[in-house]
Write a protein that holds these residues in place. Sequence first.
Motif, PDB file in Angstrom:
ATOM      1  N   THR A  38       0.819  -1.240   0.025  1.00  0.00           N
ATOM      2  CA  THR A  38      -0.039   0.056   0.164  1.00  0.00           C
ATOM      3  C   THR A  38       0.850   1.439  -0.144  1.00  0.00           C
ATOM      4  O   THR A  38       0.357   2.331  -0.166  1.00  0.00           O
ATOM      5  CB  THR A  38      -1.059  -0.116   1.131  1.00  0.00           C
ATOM      6  OG1 THR A  38      -0.071  -0.253   2.307  1.00  0.00           O
ATOM      7  CG2 THR A  38      -1.999  -0.866   1.031  1.00  0.00           C
ATOM      8  N   ASP A  83     -14.782   6.694 -13.928  1.00  0.00           N
ATOM      9  CA  ASP A  83     -14.053   5.997 -12.744  1.00  0.00           C
ATOM     10  C   ASP A  83     -13.415   4.705 -13.566  1.00  0.00           C
ATOM     11  O   ASP A  83     -14.255   3.620 -13.922  1.00  0.00           O
ATOM     12  CB  ASP A  83     -15.050   5.418 -11.732  1.00  0.00           C
ATOM     13  CG  ASP A  83     -14.131   5.183 -10.435  1.00  0.00           C
ATOM     14  OD1 ASP A  83     -14.316   5.800  -9.375  1.00  0.00           O
ATOM     15  OD2 ASP A  83     -13.338   4.153 -10.667  1.00  0.00           O
ATOM     16  N   ARG A 121     -16.946  13.093  -6.088  1.00  0.00           N
ATOM     17  CA  ARG A 121     -16.632  12.829  -4.633  1.00  0.00           C
ATOM     18  C   ARG A 121     -17.827  12.263  -3.600  1.00  0.00           C
ATOM     19  O   ARG A 121     -17.457  11.775  -2.635  1.00  0.00           O
ATOM     20  CB  ARG A 121     -16.670  14.618  -4.124  1.00  0.00           C
ATOM     21  CG  ARG A 121     -15.687  15.411  -4.849  1.00  0.00           C
ATOM     22  CD  ARG A 121     -14.852  16.210  -4.103  1.00  0.00           C
ATOM     23  NE  ARG A 121     -14.442  15.729  -2.617  1.00  0.00           N
ATOM     24  CZ  ARG A 121     -13.706  16.265  -1.477  1.00  0.00           C
ATOM     25  NH1 ARG A 121     -13.433  17.577  -1.978  1.00  0.00           N
ATOM     26  NH2 ARG A 121     -13.489  15.695  -0.496  1.00  0.00           N
ATOM     27  N   ARG A 167     -16.486   8.789  -4.239  1.00  0.00           N
ATOM     28  CA  ARG A 167     -15.168   8.422  -3.745  1.00  0.00           C
ATOM     29  C   ARG A 167     -14.707  10.051  -2.790  1.00  0.00           C
ATOM     30  O   ARG A 167     -14.051  10.667  -3.296  1.00  0.00           O
ATOM     31  CB  ARG A 167     -14.063   8.604  -4.778  1.00  0.00           C
ATOM     32  CG  ARG A 167     -14.047   7.284  -5.700  1.00  0.00           C
ATOM     33  CD  ARG A 167     -12.787   7.247  -6.496  1.00  0.00           C
ATOM     34  NE  ARG A 167     -13.066   5.941  -7.428  1.00  0.00           N
ATOM     35  CZ  ARG A 167     -12.054   4.895  -6.748  1.00  0.00           C
ATOM     36  NH1 ARG A 167     -11.603   5.062  -5.651  1.00  0.00           N
ATOM     37  NH2 ARG A 167     -12.179   3.872  -7.650  1.00  0.00           N
ATOM     38  N   PRO A 168     -15.273   9.767  -1.651  1.00  0.00           N
ATOM     39  CA  PRO A 168     -14.898  11.101  -0.814  1.00  0.00           C
ATOM     40  C   PRO A 168     -13.554  11.307  -0.575  1.00  0.00           C
ATOM     41  O   PRO A 168     -13.292  12.622  -0.246  1.00  0.00           O
ATOM     42  CB  PRO A 168     -15.484  10.395   0.597  1.00  0.00           C
ATOM     43  CG  PRO A 168     -16.380   9.439   0.282  1.00  0.00           C
ATOM     44  CD  PRO A 168     -15.877   8.785  -0.980  1.00  0.00           C
ATOM     45  N   GLU A 169     -12.679  10.324  -0.622  1.00  0.00           N
ATOM     46  CA  GLU A 169     -11.150  10.576  -0.611  1.00  0.00           C
ATOM     47  C   GLU A 169     -10.328  11.455  -1.559  1.00  0.00           C
ATOM     48  O   GLU A 169      -9.525  12.061  -1.564  1.00  0.00           O
ATOM     49  CB  GLU A 169     -10.445   9.235  -0.328  1.00  0.00           C
ATOM     50  CG  GLU A 169     -10.258   8.325  -1.307  1.00  0.00           C
ATOM     51  CD  GLU A 169     -11.361   7.696  -2.046  1.00  0.00           C
ATOM     52  OE1 GLU A 169     -12.312   7.979  -1.596  1.00  0.00           O
ATOM     53  OE2 GLU A 169     -11.260   7.174  -3.178  1.00  0.00           O
ATOM     54  N   TRP A 170     -11.266  11.493  -2.814  1.00  0.00           N
ATOM     55  CA  TRP A 170     -10.691  12.148  -3.963  1.00  0.00           C
ATOM     56  C   TRP A 170     -10.697  13.772  -4.080  1.00  0.00           C
ATOM     57  O   TRP A 170     -11.675  13.939  -3.437  1.00  0.00           O
ATOM     58  CB  TRP A 170     -11.596  11.552  -5.229  1.00  0.00           C
ATOM     59  CG  TRP A 170     -11.086  12.174  -6.515  1.00  0.00           C
ATOM     60  CD1 TRP A 170      -9.680  11.891  -7.216  1.00  0.00           C
ATOM     61  CD2 TRP A 170     -11.691  13.201  -7.304  1.00  0.00           C
ATOM     62  NE1 TRP A 170      -9.640  12.615  -8.323  1.00  0.00           N
ATOM     63  CE2 TRP A 170     -10.799  13.438  -8.412  1.00  0.00           C
ATOM     64  CE3 TRP A 170     -12.891  14.010  -7.107  1.00  0.00           C
ATOM     65  CZ2 TRP A 170     -11.100  14.481  -9.293  1.00  0.00           C
ATOM     66  CZ3 TRP A 170     -13.098  14.858  -7.897  1.00  0.00           C
ATOM     67  CH2 TRP A 170     -12.506  15.103  -9.200  1.00  0.00           C
ATOM     68  N   VAL A 171      -9.577  14.169  -4.292  1.00  0.00           N
ATOM     69  CA  VAL A 171      -9.837  15.733  -4.643  1.00  0.00           C
ATOM     70  C   VAL A 171      -9.250  16.081  -5.898  1.00  0.00           C
ATOM     71  O   VAL A 171      -8.388  15.653  -6.353  1.00  0.00           O
ATOM     72  CB  VAL A 171      -8.822  16.291  -3.544  1.00  0.00           C
ATOM     73  CG1 VAL A 171      -9.385  16.695  -2.009  1.00  0.00           C
ATOM     74  CG2 VAL A 171      -7.757  15.774  -3.309  1.00  0.00           C
TER      75      VAL A 171
END
Lengths: 417, 116
Positions: free
Chosen positions: A210, B71, B97, B100-104
């Motif tokens: 990871t 995606d 988002r 995928r909440p972690e994507w910026v």
Amino acid sequence: MPSRRYSVFAIAREALRQHQGWNRAWTSPEPRDRYKVVIVGAGGHGLATAYYLGRNFGITDVAVIEKGWLGGGNTGRNTTIIRSNYLQDPSAAIYDKALKLYETLSQDLNYNVMFSPRGLIMLAQTEHEVRGYRRTVHANTLQGVATEWIDARRVKQLVPIINIDGPRYPVLGGLYQARGGTARHDAVAWGYARACSDMGMHIIQNCEVTGIETENGQVRAVNTAKGRIGCDKLALVVAGHSSQLAAMAGFRLPIESVPLQAMVSEPIKPCMDVVVMANTVHGYMSQSDKGEMVIGGGTDSYNAFTQRGSWHHIEETVRALIETFPMISRLKMLRQWGGIVDMTGDRSPILSATPVGGIFVNCGWGTGGFKAIPGSGWAMAELVAQGRPGPLAAAFGMNRFREGRFIDESVAAGVAH
Amino acid sequence: MLILLCPYCGVKAEETELSPGGEAHLKRIGPDGTAEEFEAYLFARKNLKGVHFERWRHAYGCGKWFLAARDTHTMQVYGTYKAQTAHATDEIVANARQARPEWVPDWPQASEAVVG
Ligand SMILES: Cc1cc2nc3c(=O)[nH]c(=O)nc-3n(C[C@H](O)[C@H](O)[C@H](O)COP(=O)(O)OP(=O)(O)OC[C@H]3O[C@@H](n4cnc5c(N)ncnc54)[C@H](O)[C@@H]3O)c2cc1C
Ligand SMILES: [Zn+2]
């Protein structure tokens, strides 16, 4: 415990003991804190790299770390075509080294990889292909790789089930390599894994990498599902996920990942004892030892990581192959699947040092790396052990894209195989 | 089968009507670019596993180039937009988002741009 040598005597002995005496072919150890060399990816190329590190350089403090099961990536999904009739000299060198190693691999590994040099024909179905393949035959002659141009009549003799007079895709001749053929894909991965395990190497499955830890531009460790594992050297051998691993180490690769599909039919009686590739229609076919027709298709034309692929590509492949092999129109297909292949701009692989000290990559084999496994492992072991490429890997550095030194195999390998 | 809405003619186009054109928003390098810049422009793709911005041509339709946010792992389409756009619309960013909440996004956001 090292696995027991396989032989006819061992089988006879075990037959008398209800087969109670066989050991596991490889061990499943817990990872140590550090290894001299960590290899990410237990596909054919990663395992072969480990094997030749041990065999050719005596380096056995090695772990091969795999997120799924060994051989479960493209190695276990490919259509197993083996050949070395490429166009450029560096390709001919590494693919022919691989073919020569395949010829004795079962004996070397004491594991039957079922290498079957049944011969291979690449059909020419357009004038353009006729010219292209004749050129390849000339190049192969200069490289000392025996291939020949055969006419349509000879194709028909070798492949009686073929239709050479199709209206859309007539067969005009073919490029024939008598030494080409197939091998059993899983057995190649399993044979190398067993030999590595016997040398004391660790193959750690179900353990995703990871993160990659670096310090002052030098690799220190990998972070995995089973914790931090330190290493002096790190080899990334993960095919379709090469860009992801490179990103963890902070650099980019000239790679795009696309799905490539294949399928097998129900088993039928022996009907075709050569491998036939039809690159104009992006299809190729061979018959497995079980009798299934193994059919490969083309790649999707956009990036994706779904091990599935687009339906219409399968339709296109089958539609075209039915004209060339009318008898397959009545076959039922048993299974279809996809693998994520790592494509480079010149359709040649990358075996290279990287911007990070101690990290080496082996990737970009795209649609055609199964045939290369032993040669690639051999060359990669040399690169990792010595820190610089030997003669087989020298031309395949990743800087060739910056320097414009392409090894253009779009004719020989632009299609899926 | 992948289906993308063409932002020009409004047709829901199937994959077989479309030609893919690879990663979107690449900055073309001029004659005085360095070898590194040319390499990056020509070959070093992001090849992301996740939210991906890419070019498509409605080849068997209106013939125009447009852009899509898709995606590459789940095959979810977050939206399509016109080619003459510097980056994806706020609505597409919101869709991505949500999945995928972690994507910026890797371009400056409107609020930051105002502050800066
Ligand atoms: C449908 C199909 C047909 C093909 N047909 C042929 C053919 O006929 N002839 C031929 O020569 N070639 C063929 N190929 C190409 C060939 O399969 C590949 O080039 C070759 O198997 C690549 O081997 P590899 O070891 O590099 O990759 P893989 O076998 O894919 O191994 C890479 C491994 O890395 C692991 N991995 C990825 N990310 C991580 C992580 N973060 N942590 C830990 N492990 C990770 C994966 O799980 C995988 O097991 C075909 C491919 C496909 C998909
Ligand atoms: Zn349109």
